[in-house]
Scaffold this motif. Structure first.
Motif, short mmCIF file in Angstrom:
data_model
loop_
_atom_site.label_atom_id
_atom_site.label_comp_id
_atom_site.label_asym_id
_atom_site.label_seq_id
_atom_site.Cartn_x
_atom_site.Cartn_y
_atom_site.Cartn_z
N LEU B 366 68.59 52.20 25.64
CA LEU B 366 67.83 50.95 25.75
C LEU B 366 68.57 49.94 26.61
O LEU B 366 67.94 49.18 27.35
CB LEU B 366 67.55 50.38 24.36
CG LEU B 366 66.44 51.10 23.60
CD1 LEU B 366 66.45 50.70 22.13
CD2 LEU B 366 65.08 50.78 24.21
N LEU B 369 67.68 50.06 30.12
CA LEU B 369 66.55 49.29 30.63
C LEU B 369 67.00 47.92 31.12
O LEU B 369 66.47 47.38 32.09
CB LEU B 369 65.49 49.10 29.53
CG LEU B 369 64.82 50.36 29.00
CD1 LEU B 369 63.80 49.99 27.94
CD2 LEU B 369 64.14 51.12 30.12
N PHE B 370 68.01 47.34 30.44
CA PHE B 370 68.53 46.05 30.87
C PHE B 370 69.09 46.17 32.29
O PHE B 370 68.83 45.33 33.15
CB PHE B 370 69.65 45.57 29.94
CG PHE B 370 69.18 45.10 28.59
CD1 PHE B 370 68.58 45.97 27.70
CD2 PHE B 370 69.35 43.78 28.20
CE1 PHE B 370 68.15 45.55 26.46
CE2 PHE B 370 68.92 43.34 26.96
CZ PHE B 370 68.32 44.23 26.09
N SER B 373 66.61 46.48 35.11
CA SER B 373 65.87 45.25 35.46
C SER B 373 66.68 44.45 36.46
O SER B 373 67.81 44.06 36.18
CB SER B 373 65.64 44.38 34.22
OG SER B 373 64.87 45.06 33.31
N LEU B 374 66.04 44.14 37.58
CA LEU B 374 66.80 43.51 38.66
C LEU B 374 67.46 42.18 38.27
O LEU B 374 68.65 42.01 38.47
CB LEU B 374 65.89 43.35 39.88
CG LEU B 374 65.51 44.70 40.51
CD1 LEU B 374 64.24 44.58 41.32
CD2 LEU B 374 66.65 45.19 41.39
N VAL B 376 68.42 41.01 35.52
CA VAL B 376 69.47 41.16 34.51
C VAL B 376 70.67 41.87 35.11
O VAL B 376 71.82 41.48 34.90
CB VAL B 376 68.93 41.91 33.28
CG1 VAL B 376 70.04 42.17 32.27
CG2 VAL B 376 67.82 41.11 32.62
N ASP B 377 70.40 42.91 35.89
CA ASP B 377 71.52 43.66 36.47
C ASP B 377 72.38 42.80 37.38
O ASP B 377 73.60 42.96 37.44
CB ASP B 377 71.02 44.88 37.24
CG ASP B 377 72.18 45.75 37.69
OD1 ASP B 377 72.84 46.32 36.81
OD2 ASP B 377 72.45 45.84 38.90
N VAL B 380 74.87 41.42 34.89
CA VAL B 380 75.75 42.29 34.10
C VAL B 380 76.43 43.39 34.92
O VAL B 380 77.36 44.02 34.45
CB VAL B 380 75.02 42.92 32.89
CG1 VAL B 380 74.55 41.84 31.94
CG2 VAL B 380 73.89 43.82 33.34
#
Lengths: 336, 542
Positions: B366, B369-370, B373-374, B376-377, B380
């Protein structure tokens, strides 16, 4: 957890991150909940009813796949749209140049103010960073703004944001770059616009060579670029009336430039840098390769290139009258 | 299913010869599996020791233990050893080597001598790599990003690349051997849709090994050529493009993630039905999802490069494909969970590991998925969030599955039972230690601590100390099985042929099996998950 949006990019991050947390949390609770419930209810020796097992396995699986495809698709479209819509900086963004090297961040404001491992910015105004590395790949990371971009030695990469609150925030290098990678840190200082203007300092104008024409800010990158322009001998070809025919530099900034091969490029940082370092890469329409211009790779520093870019920017509305080979600034006492 | 002929106990493959020579020159897949077990356990200890030193060092913001240069070498040693010399070979070369012929009812793999050769090639690669890291010292990280690796890192990097290059051939040999074995060596009656899911996962893994590893070999050669002879490929000073390296590297290294996790998924698919006494839910979907993952794994490499300056359109394409690859993985999780429904569940050690896998893999997946995601990536990427994410998959997933499989098949491999109490204790301890080590790293990454930092701002210290505390627990939990597995060898091999009442063909022969695996060809009547009908040899315990 800090979910307050401290910048335009942090607001986008928080929205998507929160949505994903809710979704992922629900799935984790569902899966772990089912595992715990099943392992308790159906433990060996329990008297739970084990009849009436699921049939229609295929339909159930198809339903699960369909539900996931729809959910993931929706999450993707939403996140990607946020990203895409904010990929291009507003036209009026303030440009600041960043030169990275092992192991420091060098910052140049167009007005001429320089800093090392600090970046002062005004809040409430779009800021656009134009970044390049002198050695390996670095990555410019402001955690508080939820923003990161690799800094390459081959070409400019850019990053833009609007800071919402004043304060001091971490600046990290997040791409491993050698021994002192973890020391390649700095501080971003976000300031109220008025305070930022005070920090930038006054920018007295250098009078133009001919009285009555617009000058350039003293000590600014454009003025430095003008000196570099003469020092490297660019003026031998690239000024109006020069004896050698060369592509014009005035009026190209941020405008389309026709190339010999029929393509069109925009006169931006990338194009100017490339043309200085590799004159044959993009030949302007009306000229034939090989270019008469030698490469300046190894001769010109990244800082000089940014100065030349700012100088060419200042020529957007045409040459200041009088700037010609006849009136070399050295004759007026200016040091190259 | 047939009962085991109550014949006299065959002499086992373990008793076939006791000299070192009889092991080093054996072409018996079971003995080669043991050779691999010894080799990768040694390498796991080296990589794990480096991890412990890293965690101790990070107890204080200035770094508690080593210099920055030494720290950079430590994480390179840890990453390189764990990825190429433990995780990639672990389940395929130990459990896969031992079980694939047994599971398809064959006497050996299709190419027994190639199998032995691949072990020697692997050991040679391991020795060269370790020599590079201990004699020279390499500080590039396991990703070897250019131009750092070709222009600035110590010359020992070339030796390390050579070690990985050599070990890659071992992967290719093993992959070929498994593919051919699965196609040609199945006993009559063992149709593709009756194959154990572990075999399906090995098959999918082998496809990736054979197709992706050559790309890695090419990249490593290109790096070496640039480094040794100054041919400009990646170094901008020589006219190369450093981002090209990232594309080529991740074109191998993302599929490699699935090389590491797919076999673990296969192991869990064997354990859960056995200890739930239920046929696997949705057999075809679990089998086909392995193939779907193998195919999609080749199409997502660019999600490692969202902030590398690649085109925004490329980033969006890689983002959607990365969301897609989550679908077959999620299908597996749902099927494992539903297999438990209406079962008769016994929480033995292998089952605890398998359930631990399901939980930790779900969290790891899961969080994938983070990072797909553009927006969010962009935050992180290259932080401890990524470290936590892939350790949930690699350690919480792959290593948990490997240890679950080792406990499940230890009676078959060694002829001995492991001590159940110690097994349960270390499985629970591992789950606790793992979460304490890596959950704080999600928060560290969220707050912005970059990976590969030898020193860090003081506000990150509390979470780092927590993580190190967890790592100490994890360390104990890893030592325990090593000790009690070895200890169990002191008693005679008296394990029953099928102590778990499992349905796979490997349980139709003695424990440990004879050199030729089966005295009489095993008979296949159904899928290996026919737990609805009690088998005559079902154990009474439980």
């Amino acid at each position: 957890m800090i979910l307050d949006p401290s910048s335009s990019s942090a607001a986008r991050f928080s929205d998507v991150f929160t949505a994903l947390m809710v979704f992922a949390g629900a799935i984790v609770l569902l899966v772990l909940g089912l595992v715990v419930v099943y392992c308790t209810r159906y433990r060996a020796g329990s008297g739970a009813d084990r009849s009436g097992r699921l049939v229609h396995v295929g339909k159930l699986e198809a339903l699960a796949i369909g539900a996931m495809a729809v959910t993931f698709g929706a999450l993707f479209v939403w996140a990607a749209k946020l990203y895409f819509d904010n990929a291009t900086p507003p036209a009026d963004a303030r440009t600041i140049y960043i030169v990275a090297r092992q192991w420091m961040w060098k910052v140049e404001h167009p007005g001429g103010r320089r800093e090392i491992n600090e970046l002062h910015i005004p809040i409430g105004e779009p800021v656009r960073l134009v970044m390049i590395s002198q050695d390996v790949i670095h990555s410019f990371f402001i955690p508080r703004f939820r923003l990161k971009q690799d800094v390459l030695p081959t070409r400019y990469t850019t990053l833009w944001f609007v800071a919402y609150e004043p304060g001091e925030f971490h600046l990290f290098c997040s791409q491993y770059c050698g021994a002192d990678h973890s020391q390649m840190r700095g501080t971003v200082v976000a300031m109220e616009p008025a305070e930022f203007q005070r920090w930038l300092g006054p920018s007295p104008m250098v009078p133009a060579p001919v009285p009555g024409t617009p000058g350039t800010p003293q000590g600014g990158l454009a003025a430095g670029g003008r000196s570099v322009f003469f020092a490297l001998g660019c003026n031998a070809c690239h000024v109006p009336g020069a004896s050698v025919r060369a592509p014009r530099l005035d009026g190209i900034w941020d405008r389309p430039i026709a190339l010999r091969n029929g393509q069109t490029v925009t006169g931006d940082e990338q194009y100017i840098r490339e043309s200085i370092l590799d004159p044959n890469a993009k030949i302007s329409a009306g000229y034939t390769p090989p270019s008469l211009m030698p490469t300046y790779r190894g001769t010109v520093t990244p800082e000089q290139i940014t100065q030349l870019i700012e100088f060419i920017k200042s020529l957007r509305d045409g040459w200041p009258p009088g700037l010609s080979p006849v009136q070399h600034p050295s004759q007026t006492g200016e040091k190259p | 299913m047939t009962t085991l002929p109550a014949a006299v106990r065959q002499e086992s493959y373990l008793a076939e010869g006791r000299t070192i020579r009889s092991w080093l020159l054996s072409v018996d897949h079971k003995r080669i599996a043991i050779l691999y077990l010894v080799a990768i356990t040694g390498l796991f200890v080296i990589g794990g020791f480096a991890a412990m030193l890293i965690r101790v060092h990070l107890l204080t913001p200035q770094g508690a233990l080593v210099s920055k240069e030494e720290y950079n070498r430590l994480f390179t040693l840890h990453g390189t050893t764990m990825v190429w010399f433990f995780l990639i070979p672990s389940i395929p070369t130990v459990l896969g080597n031992f079980l694939l012929p047994l599971m398809v009812g064959a006497r050996d793999l299709a190419f027994p001598r190639l199998n032995l050769a691949s072990w020697y090639v692997f050991v040679a690669g391991g020795c060269v790599a370790m020599a590079a890291m201990f004699a020279g010292g390499v500080d590039t990280g396991w990703t070897f990003y250019t131009p750092y690796s070709t222009r600035f890192a110590s010359p020992a990097v070339v030796l390390l690349l050579l070690g990985i290059f050599i070990a890659g051939f071992s992967s290719i040999f093993t992959g070929l051997n498994f593919i051919v074995t699965t196609h040609t060596m199945r006993v009559p009656g063992l149709t593709w849709l009756r194959l154990p899911l572990f075999v399906w996962s090995l098959y999918a893994t082998s496809l990736v090994l054979v197709l992706a590893t050559p790309v890695l070999a090419i990249v490593l050669v290109l790096l070496g050529v640039e480094r040794l002879w100054g041919v400009g490929i990646f170094d901008p000073a020589l006219g190369g493009d450093p981002v090209l390296f990232q594309h080529l590297f991740w074109f191998y290294s993302h599929p490699a993630v699935y090389i590491m996790i797919l076999p673990g998924m296969g192991v869990v698919s064997e354990i859960i039905p056995c200890f739930a006494r239920r046929p696997i839910f949705g057999y075809r979907f679990v089998a086909m999802s392995s193939l779907a993952i193998a195919v999609l794994s080749f199409l997502v490499w660019g999600h490692h490069m969202f902030v590398s300056g690649q085109s925004i359109y490329a980033s969006m394409a890689f983002s959607i494909l990365s969301f897609l690859v989550a679908v077959p993985s999620a299908i597996k999780v749902f099927n494992w969970t539903f297999t438990l429904r209406k079962g008769t569940i016994r929480l033995r050690t292998p089952m605890l590991y398998a359930l631990g896998f399901v939980g930790l893999f779900t969290i790891g997946g899961l969080t994938g998925l983070f990072v797909a995601s553009l927006p969010v990536d962009v935050h992180v990427h290259d932080t401890y969030f990524i470290i936590a994410h892939f350790h949930y998959i690699m350690v919480g997933g792959a290593v948990m599955a490997y240890l679950g499989g080792m406990h499940f098949w230890w009676p078959k491999i060694s002829g001995r039972m492991y001590p159940e109490g110690w097994g349960v204790f270390s499985a629970v301890l591992m789950f606790i230690g793992f979460n304490l080590t890596f959950f704080p790293q999600f928060i560290l990454g969220y707050e912005g601590m970059p990976r590969r930092y030898a020193t860090y701002p003081a506000e990150f210290q509390v979470l780092n100390v927590l993580s190190t505390a967890g790592a100490s627990i994890l360390g104990v939990a890893y030592v325990a099985p090593l000790v009690y597995f070895l200890w169990s060898l002191r008693s005679p091999p008296t394990a029953a042929p099928n102590p778990w009442g499992a349905r796979g063909l490997e349980w139709q022969t003695t424990s440990p099996p004879p050199p030729e695996n089966f005295v009489a060809p095993p008979i296949v009547a159904d899928t290996p998950y026919d737990y609805d009908h009690p088998a005559p040899e079902d154990p009474t315990h439980g």
